[in-house]
Design an enzyme around this catalytic site. Structure first.
Site, PDB file in Angstrom:
ATOM      1  CD  GLU A  85       0.927   3.775   7.068  1.00  0.00           C
ATOM      2  OE1 GLU A  85       0.134   2.969   6.557  1.00  0.00           O
ATOM      3  OE2 GLU A  85       1.649   4.558   6.391  1.00  0.00           O
ATOM      4  CG  HIS A 154       4.181  -6.247   2.777  1.00  0.00           C
ATOM      5  ND1 HIS A 154       5.019  -5.988   1.712  1.00  0.00           N
ATOM      6  CD2 HIS A 154       3.334  -5.189   2.852  1.00  0.00           C
ATOM      7  CE1 HIS A 154       4.685  -4.828   1.161  1.00  0.00           C
ATOM      8  NE2 HIS A 154       3.668  -4.322   1.845  1.00  0.00           N
TER       9      HIS A 154
END
Length: 358
Positions: A85, A154
């Site tokens: 990322e 998450h």
């Protein structure tokens, strides 16, 4: 127009029934397809627009948001990246500085923690630090917050995080029209935009008006929407929480409490005019969000109302209805109770309206 969704075994149903106030025709579509169509139209409209991220190309996207776009536009417009990322967010920012308009898909904003320096220091601050010379027209989009059974690492809502950063514009849509109009506005905006989506909503169906199906339909960033008119209490929500809030409003209506529901859509900037106007009418305020209570969206809303003359319109303290202040549990039954559902919102709203438990 306002909508009503139903719960099935604690899960939002895949279809939302909307009650329309006009006779305009509408097309039912999922949020996934609304995003896909908007991306397709923006790629076709401007050759400077391109999409990059993990599996956005040949695999059609982790959530199939980019389905069919790689075959249509090729490798230069849909770029599959390694699992890094920090790397591909940095590439997106560099491309934006060079004159392109990248759309950076993050498989989840939980993974965006790997690129927080790029988004905050690389994108958000650049226009200011270059004296207004170099803007960064990049969109960071992907699912935010909890879905189902994803556990603590998450399931985090980053709305409050990004909302606090000067230089960013932050969106949190709910309906297909929200998603479609917000994404188009984000792609065309000269500033970096963070679009916080909901994995739970991707499969949800909403009607989309003919007006919203126009290829140039945009929702101005910073413009909220009144989903339901009311006179007794203002309920403010964003993203997935808006659906639970609408369900709660229907329950409250059956008990004689007319709630006005504001769908924020934009978290930075916030449509303060819409909020202040509603509070002036209802004299009661409650914010609803699925994220944590500390330093959240509701914290900012309540504090700002307290600091402005509209505070004197309140007949009761403003209240926040939020997720529980714990890491998200994995067990489904405990997870369910960690974020506000319609019955939680109803209970909170009744207290604000002075209705005692029987």
């Amino acid at each position: 127009m306002h909508f009503l969704c139903f719960l099935r075994n604690g899960i939002l149903s895949k279809r939302c029934i909307l009650q329309r106030q006009s006779s305009k025709s509408a097309t039912n579509m999922t949020v996934r397809n609304a995003l896909n169509a908007a991306l397709d139209e923006e790629l076709a409209r401007d050759e400077k627009v391109f999409i990059l991220g993990e599996e956005v190309g040949q695999y059609d996207g982790a959530y199939k948001i980019t389905k069919g776009l790689w075959k249509k536009y090729g490798d230069k417009r849909l770029i599959d990246t390694p699992i890094t990322e920090a790397g591909f967010c940095g590439i997106a920012i560099g491309a934006a500085l060079a004159g392109l308009r990248p759309i950076c898909e993050l498989m989840t904003f939980n993974f965006a923690m790997q690129s927080i320096d790029r988004i905050v220091n690389g994108a958000a601050k650049n226009l200011y630090m270059t004296g207004g010379k170099y803007s960064v027209p990049v969109v960071f989009r992907g699912p935010n917050g909890n879905a189902k059974g994803l556990a603590a690492q998450h399931s985090q809502c980053f709305a409050g995080w990004y909302m606090s950063v000067p230089g960013l514009k932050v969106l949190s849509p709910t309906t297909c029209e929200d998603y479609r109009g917000s994404l188009k506005a984000a792609v065309r905006d000269p500033d970096p935009v963070v679009m916080l989506e909901s994995e739970v909503l991707y499969n949800m169906e909403f009607p989309v008006s003919d007006e919203a199906m126009d290829k140039d339909f945009v929702i101005p960033i910073g413009k909220a929407k009144i989903e339901k008119l009311g006179k007794d209490i203002t309920l403010i929500a964003h993203g997935q929480a808006t659906l639970y809030t609408m369900q709660a409003a229907e329950v409250l209506a059956g008990e004689g409490i007319e709630a006005e529901v504001i769908n924020l859509r934009s978290l930075r900037p916030v449509d303060w005019d819409a909020i202040f106007k509603s509070v002036t009418k209802t004299h009661r305020l409650m914010s609803v969000e699925l994220g944590w209570p500390v330093c959240g969206v509701g914290s900012e809303i309540v504090a700002t109302v307290m600091e402005n003359p509209v505070f004197f319109q309140l007949d009761a303290p403003a209240v926040r209805c939020t997720g529980v202040d714990v890491p998200m549990p994995y067990a489904e039954n405990i997870e369910y109770e960690c974020t506000p559902k319609d019955h939680h919102i109803v209970d909170f709203a009744k207290k604000v309206c002075g209705v005692k438990k029987k």
